[in-house]
Write a protein that holds these residues in place. Sequence first.
Motif, PDB file in Angstrom:
ATOM      1  N   MET A   1     -21.234 -49.826  26.360  1.00  0.00           N
ATOM      2  CA  MET A   1     -21.377 -49.913  24.916  1.00  0.00           C
ATOM      3  C   MET A   1     -22.840 -49.712  24.546  1.00  0.00           C
ATOM      4  O   MET A   1     -23.682 -50.484  24.935  1.00  0.00           O
ATOM      5  CB  MET A   1     -20.937 -51.273  24.408  1.00  0.00           C
ATOM      6  CG  MET A   1     -19.476 -51.486  24.389  1.00  0.00           C
ATOM      7  SD  MET A   1     -19.149 -53.096  23.635  1.00  0.00           S
ATOM      8  CE  MET A   1     -17.652 -52.700  22.826  1.00  0.00           C
ATOM      9  N   SER A   2     -23.097 -48.711  23.785  1.00  0.00           N
ATOM     10  CA  SER A   2     -24.474 -48.423  23.418  1.00  0.00           C
ATOM     11  C   SER A   2     -24.953 -49.269  22.243  1.00  0.00           C
ATOM     12  O   SER A   2     -26.136 -49.338  21.975  1.00  0.00           O
ATOM     13  CB  SER A   2     -24.621 -46.936  23.088  1.00  0.00           C
ATOM     14  OG  SER A   2     -23.794 -46.628  21.976  1.00  0.00           O
ATOM     15  N   ASP A   3     -24.022 -49.931  21.522  1.00  0.00           N
ATOM     16  CA  ASP A   3     -24.429 -50.730  20.365  1.00  0.00           C
ATOM     17  C   ASP A   3     -24.796 -52.166  20.728  1.00  0.00           C
ATOM     18  O   ASP A   3     -25.106 -52.967  19.856  1.00  0.00           O
ATOM     19  CB  ASP A   3     -23.343 -50.709  19.297  1.00  0.00           C
ATOM     20  CG  ASP A   3     -21.996 -51.198  19.812  1.00  0.00           C
ATOM     21  OD1 ASP A   3     -21.784 -51.200  21.040  1.00  0.00           O
ATOM     22  OD2 ASP A   3     -21.154 -51.563  18.978  1.00  0.00           O
ATOM     23  N   LEU A   4     -24.786 -52.493  22.019  1.00  0.00           N
ATOM     24  CA  LEU A   4     -25.196 -53.826  22.446  1.00  0.00           C
ATOM     25  C   LEU A   4     -26.717 -53.922  22.407  1.00  0.00           C
ATOM     26  O   LEU A   4     -27.419 -52.958  22.697  1.00  0.00           O
ATOM     27  CB  LEU A   4     -24.702 -54.115  23.869  1.00  0.00           C
ATOM     28  CG  LEU A   4     -23.198 -54.265  24.038  1.00  0.00           C
ATOM     29  CD1 LEU A   4     -22.844 -54.488  25.496  1.00  0.00           C
ATOM     30  CD2 LEU A   4     -22.673 -55.397  23.187  1.00  0.00           C
ATOM     31  N   PRO A   5     -27.249 -55.102  22.057  1.00  0.00           N
ATOM     32  CA  PRO A   5     -28.709 -55.251  21.989  1.00  0.00           C
ATOM     33  C   PRO A   5     -29.332 -55.233  23.384  1.00  0.00           C
ATOM     34  O   PRO A   5     -28.676 -55.547  24.376  1.00  0.00           O
ATOM     35  CB  PRO A   5     -28.890 -56.609  21.328  1.00  0.00           C
ATOM     36  CG  PRO A   5     -27.647 -57.357  21.641  1.00  0.00           C
ATOM     37  CD  PRO A   5     -26.555 -56.326  21.698  1.00  0.00           C
ATOM     38  N   THR A   6     -30.590 -54.873  23.425  1.00  0.00           N
ATOM     39  CA  THR A   6     -31.342 -54.929  24.666  1.00  0.00           C
ATOM     40  C   THR A   6     -31.627 -56.391  24.985  1.00  0.00           C
ATOM     41  O   THR A   6     -32.031 -57.158  24.111  1.00  0.00           O
ATOM     42  CB  THR A   6     -32.668 -54.159  24.513  1.00  0.00           C
ATOM     43  OG1 THR A   6     -32.374 -52.828  24.118  1.00  0.00           O
ATOM     44  CG2 THR A   6     -33.449 -54.145  25.808  1.00  0.00           C
ATOM     45  N   LEU A   7     -31.391 -56.772  26.222  1.00  0.00           N
ATOM     46  CA  LEU A   7     -31.621 -58.158  26.635  1.00  0.00           C
ATOM     47  C   LEU A   7     -33.067 -58.336  27.068  1.00  0.00           C
ATOM     48  O   LEU A   7     -33.675 -57.406  27.552  1.00  0.00           O
ATOM     49  CB  LEU A   7     -30.672 -58.520  27.767  1.00  0.00           C
ATOM     50  CG  LEU A   7     -29.186 -58.476  27.407  1.00  0.00           C
ATOM     51  CD1 LEU A   7     -28.342 -58.841  28.606  1.00  0.00           C
ATOM     52  CD2 LEU A   7     -28.859 -59.383  26.244  1.00  0.00           C
ATOM     53  N   PRO A   8     -33.649 -59.498  26.891  1.00  0.00           N
ATOM     54  CA  PRO A   8     -33.048 -60.727  26.376  1.00  0.00           C
ATOM     55  C   PRO A   8     -32.948 -60.723  24.857  1.00  0.00           C
ATOM     56  O   PRO A   8     -33.737 -60.079  24.169  1.00  0.00           O
ATOM     57  CB  PRO A   8     -34.013 -61.815  26.846  1.00  0.00           C
ATOM     58  CG  PRO A   8     -35.330 -61.139  26.912  1.00  0.00           C
ATOM     59  CD  PRO A   8     -35.042 -59.710  27.320  1.00  0.00           C
ATOM     60  N   VAL A   9     -31.969 -61.465  24.370  1.00  0.00           N
ATOM     61  CA  VAL A   9     -31.785 -61.646  22.929  1.00  0.00           C
ATOM     62  C   VAL A   9     -31.525 -63.133  22.664  1.00  0.00           C
ATOM     63  O   VAL A   9     -30.852 -63.795  23.455  1.00  0.00           O
ATOM     64  CB  VAL A   9     -30.644 -60.759  22.373  1.00  0.00           C
ATOM     65  CG1 VAL A   9     -29.310 -61.127  22.971  1.00  0.00           C
ATOM     66  CG2 VAL A   9     -30.578 -60.825  20.864  1.00  0.00           C
ATOM     67  N   THR A  10     -32.116 -63.638  21.595  1.00  0.00           N
ATOM     68  CA  THR A  10     -31.964 -65.048  21.238  1.00  0.00           C
ATOM     69  C   THR A  10     -31.194 -65.159  19.933  1.00  0.00           C
ATOM     70  O   THR A  10     -31.541 -64.518  18.944  1.00  0.00           O
ATOM     71  CB  THR A  10     -33.343 -65.731  21.086  1.00  0.00           C
ATOM     72  OG1 THR A  10     -34.052 -65.618  22.320  1.00  0.00           O
ATOM     73  CG2 THR A  10     -33.202 -67.192  20.715  1.00  0.00           C
ATOM     74  N   PHE A  11     -30.138 -65.959  19.969  1.00  0.00           N
ATOM     75  CA  PHE A  11     -29.345 -66.244  18.774  1.00  0.00           C
ATOM     76  C   PHE A  11     -29.713 -67.645  18.306  1.00  0.00           C
ATOM     77  O   PHE A  11     -29.696 -68.580  19.095  1.00  0.00           O
ATOM     78  CB  PHE A  11     -27.847 -66.197  19.093  1.00  0.00           C
ATOM     79  CG  PHE A  11     -27.382 -64.895  19.668  1.00  0.00           C
ATOM     80  CD1 PHE A  11     -27.146 -63.801  18.849  1.00  0.00           C
ATOM     81  CD2 PHE A  11     -27.176 -64.761  21.034  1.00  0.00           C
ATOM     82  CE1 PHE A  11     -26.706 -62.598  19.384  1.00  0.00           C
ATOM     83  CE2 PHE A  11     -26.736 -63.559  21.575  1.00  0.00           C
ATOM     84  CZ  PHE A  11     -26.506 -62.476  20.746  1.00  0.00           C
ATOM     85  N   ARG A  12     -30.066 -67.765  17.029  1.00  0.00           N
ATOM     86  CA  ARG A  12     -30.352 -69.070  16.449  1.00  0.00           C
ATOM     87  C   ARG A  12     -30.047 -69.020  14.966  1.00  0.00           C
ATOM     88  O   ARG A  12     -30.150 -67.967  14.362  1.00  0.00           O
ATOM     89  CB  ARG A  12     -31.774 -69.531  16.725  1.00  0.00           C
ATOM     90  CG  ARG A  12     -32.846 -68.707  16.090  1.00  0.00           C
ATOM     91  CD  ARG A  12     -34.249 -69.257  16.316  1.00  0.00           C
ATOM     92  NE  ARG A  12     -34.673 -69.073  17.674  1.00  0.00           N
ATOM     93  CZ  ARG A  12     -35.430 -69.923  18.345  1.00  0.00           C
ATOM     94  NH1 ARG A  12     -35.859 -71.009  17.777  1.00  0.00           N
ATOM     95  NH2 ARG A  12     -35.767 -69.692  19.579  1.00  0.00           N
ATOM     96  N   PRO A  13     -29.678 -70.154  14.388  1.00  0.00           N
ATOM     97  CA  PRO A  13     -29.355 -70.176  12.960  1.00  0.00           C
ATOM     98  C   PRO A  13     -30.641 -70.139  12.130  1.00  0.00           C
ATOM     99  O   PRO A  13     -31.203 -71.180  11.786  1.00  0.00           O
ATOM    100  CB  PRO A  13     -28.586 -71.490  12.794  1.00  0.00           C
ATOM    101  CG  PRO A  13     -29.105 -72.363  13.898  1.00  0.00           C
ATOM    102  CD  PRO A  13     -29.446 -71.437  15.035  1.00  0.00           C
ATOM    103  N   GLY A  14     -31.107 -68.964  11.803  1.00  0.00           N
ATOM    104  CA  GLY A  14     -32.404 -68.778  11.159  1.00  0.00           C
ATOM    105  C   GLY A  14     -32.585 -69.516   9.856  1.00  0.00           C
ATOM    106  O   GLY A  14     -33.578 -70.210   9.649  1.00  0.00           O
ATOM    107  N   ARG A  15     -31.638 -69.370   8.953  1.00  0.00           N
ATOM    108  CA  ARG A  15     -31.770 -70.037   7.649  1.00  0.00           C
ATOM    109  C   ARG A  15     -31.693 -71.550   7.792  1.00  0.00           C
ATOM    110  O   ARG A  15     -32.453 -72.290   7.173  1.00  0.00           O
ATOM    111  CB  ARG A  15     -30.702 -69.550   6.680  1.00  0.00           C
ATOM    112  CG  ARG A  15     -30.925 -68.129   6.218  1.00  0.00           C
ATOM    113  CD  ARG A  15     -29.893 -67.709   5.211  1.00  0.00           C
ATOM    114  NE  ARG A  15     -30.066 -66.307   4.850  1.00  0.00           N
ATOM    115  CZ  ARG A  15     -29.215 -65.626   4.132  1.00  0.00           C
ATOM    116  NH1 ARG A  15     -28.118 -66.211   3.677  1.00  0.00           N
ATOM    117  NH2 ARG A  15     -29.435 -64.358   3.853  1.00  0.00           N
TER     118      ARG A  15
END
Length: 155
Positions: A1-15
């Motif tokens: 899948m080419s639409d996957l982000p480049t790792l590493p990636v951090t998910f956090r609830p920004g707002r």
Amino acid sequence: MSDLPTLPVTFRPGRTRAVLLTAGVAIFLVISGVAMMLEKLGPGERLSFVVTGGLIFWVLAQLARVRVVAEDSGVTVVNIASRRRLDWAEIIQVNLRPGDPWVFLDLTDGTSLPALGIQPGIDKQQAITDARTLRALAEARTLRDPETSTGQDQG
């Protein structure tokens, strides 16, 4: 899948994180300001106000530190009072059902791990996008490793 982000990636609830940290600073400043303005307080009492404000800020900062970090080697889930490192193969499914307060990771040991770093509280659409991205990453990493694949469809 080419639409996957480049790792590493951090998910956090920004707002949510911004609201918690801003509230923490504001509360600390107000409580400390009140302590300095009250003329009848002694030094120890003023200090207790400042320490109380600092404790409130610390609690809100702990709530704001939640995150999910996806790397080539696996996923690190940082919740309020815990941190857990998972290999990609340990994650069976990434779930965010309607009404869930955050993402749940179904694991190969039969347990479910809450991942507070992806939560629909203030920004529901971002949480859905992040959950889908983490799900796609988990599926891509698990399918790519033939030793961990059991041949069963987890769909």
